[in-house]
Design a protein around this motif. Structure first.
Motif, PDB file in Angstrom:
ATOM      1  N   GLU A 217       0.832  -1.212   0.000  1.00  0.00           N
ATOM      2  CA  GLU A 217       0.000   0.000   0.000  1.00  0.00           C
ATOM      3  C   GLU A 217       0.860   1.254   0.000  1.00  0.00           C
ATOM      4  OE1 GLU A 217      -3.487   0.475   2.527  1.00  0.00           O
ATOM      5  OE2 GLU A 217      -3.346  -1.660   3.020  1.00  0.00           O
ATOM      6  N   LYS A 221       1.317   1.012  -4.307  1.00  0.00           N
ATOM      7  CA  LYS A 221       0.067   1.688  -4.657  1.00  0.00           C
ATOM      8  C   LYS A 221       0.099   3.184  -4.326  1.00  0.00           C
ATOM      9  CE  LYS A 221      -2.528  -2.565  -3.748  1.00  0.00           C
ATOM     10  NZ  LYS A 221      -3.552  -3.210  -2.874  1.00  0.00           N
ATOM     11  N   SER A 223      -1.124   4.572  -1.805  1.00  0.00           N
ATOM     12  CA  SER A 223      -2.452   4.949  -1.337  1.00  0.00           C
ATOM     13  C   SER A 223      -2.540   5.108   0.170  1.00  0.00           C
ATOM     14  CB  SER A 223      -3.461   3.881  -1.774  1.00  0.00           C
ATOM     15  OG  SER A 223      -3.109   2.604  -1.259  1.00  0.00           O
TER      16      SER A 223
END
Length: 264
Positions: A217, A221, A223
């Motif tokens: 993550e 990503k 994010s």
């Protein structure tokens, strides 16, 4: 009768104690604010120096990576200060945390944050510093996992987050590159069982899976939290021989700023 002399004394004291610029008043409050190694203070120093952090799950191969580059000229290697986490004046907060994360998570992560801050701020003597993990992953991966898993109360999480945010705002913990050793949790679990470190015997596959997803993550990503530097991803599920080949293939991308073309 005493009023006029008192006013005169107060006026002189205020003029004497009025804060001046750091350059003109080394002892002033303004100067003390700049005692930490801030960006402007280290601008010239860091022009020819870089800090690379090797990140990844437990048993992803970080130690192997650091050992591979440790004999390279002009590189200093800072391993994760695990011995300190195992022995704080006779106490083992790392072992205690693995036994009872709800009770000892804050204790360990407070000390991890302190010792990683020490790693980031100690004087850099060579052009390249290679660090095992960072204060950023301590907060964004390991503290976050304790909180998400319900093993850290919100008040502990908030206090640690406040400390981390203050550090990032006021102290130079910047890095230039993140080398992410990307592994599957299953591979890490098998390696853990082979190396048999005492504290790690109680680590389940589910824990490694949670750490893996937080790393993904954060670094893949993008994010979850801010990424502190460009990321070089190296697939690290391979055996030792193949991993050494990959480290050699990526030597210039890791060590030479001009060669860090990390796009697709």
């Amino acid at each position: 009768m005493l009023l006029r002399p008192l006013r005169s004394w107060a006026s002189r004291a205020l003029r004497r104690d009025r804060p001046r610029s750091p350059a003109s008043s080394p002892g002033s409050l303004g100067a003390q604010r700049w005692a930490w190694p801030r960006d402007k203070d280290r601008e010239n120093e860091k022009e020819k120096k870089s800090v690379i952090c090797v990140e990844g799950n437990i048993a992803s191969g970080k130690t192997t990576c650091l050992e591979f580059f440790s004999n390279t000229t002009d590189i200093e290697v800072l391993t994760e200060p695990v011995p300190k986490w195992r022995n704080v004046r006779g106490h083992n907060p790392l072992g205690l945390m693995y036994q009872d994360a709800c009770r000892w998570g804050l204790t360990l992560q407070t000390y991890v944050q302190l010792t990683m801050l020490d790693q980031h701020t100690r004087p850099q003597t060579l052009p390249v510093r290679l660090m095992e993990r960072s204060i950023h992953s301590a907060r964004y991966v390991f503290v976050e996992n304790l909180y998400r898993s319900g093993k850290m109360p919100e008040v502990d999480y908030v206090v640690l987050s406040e400390w981390f945010d203050w550090i990032v705002r006021n102290i130079d913990v910047s890095i230039d590159l993140i080398v992410y050793l990307q592994t599957t949790p299953e591979t890490c679990y098998q390696r853990l069982k082979m190396r048999c470190r005492e504290e790690e015997k109680v680590i389940p596959l589910e824990y490694l899976d949670a750490i893996h997803h937080l790393y993904e993550e954060w670094l893949i990503k993008g994010s979850l939290f801010p990424v502190a530097a460009p990321v070089l991803v190296i697939e690290a599920d391979h055996d030792m021989e193949k991993m050494l080949e990959l480290f050699e293939q990526n030597r210039h991308r890791i060590l030479i700023p001009e060669d860090r073309k990390l796009g697709p």
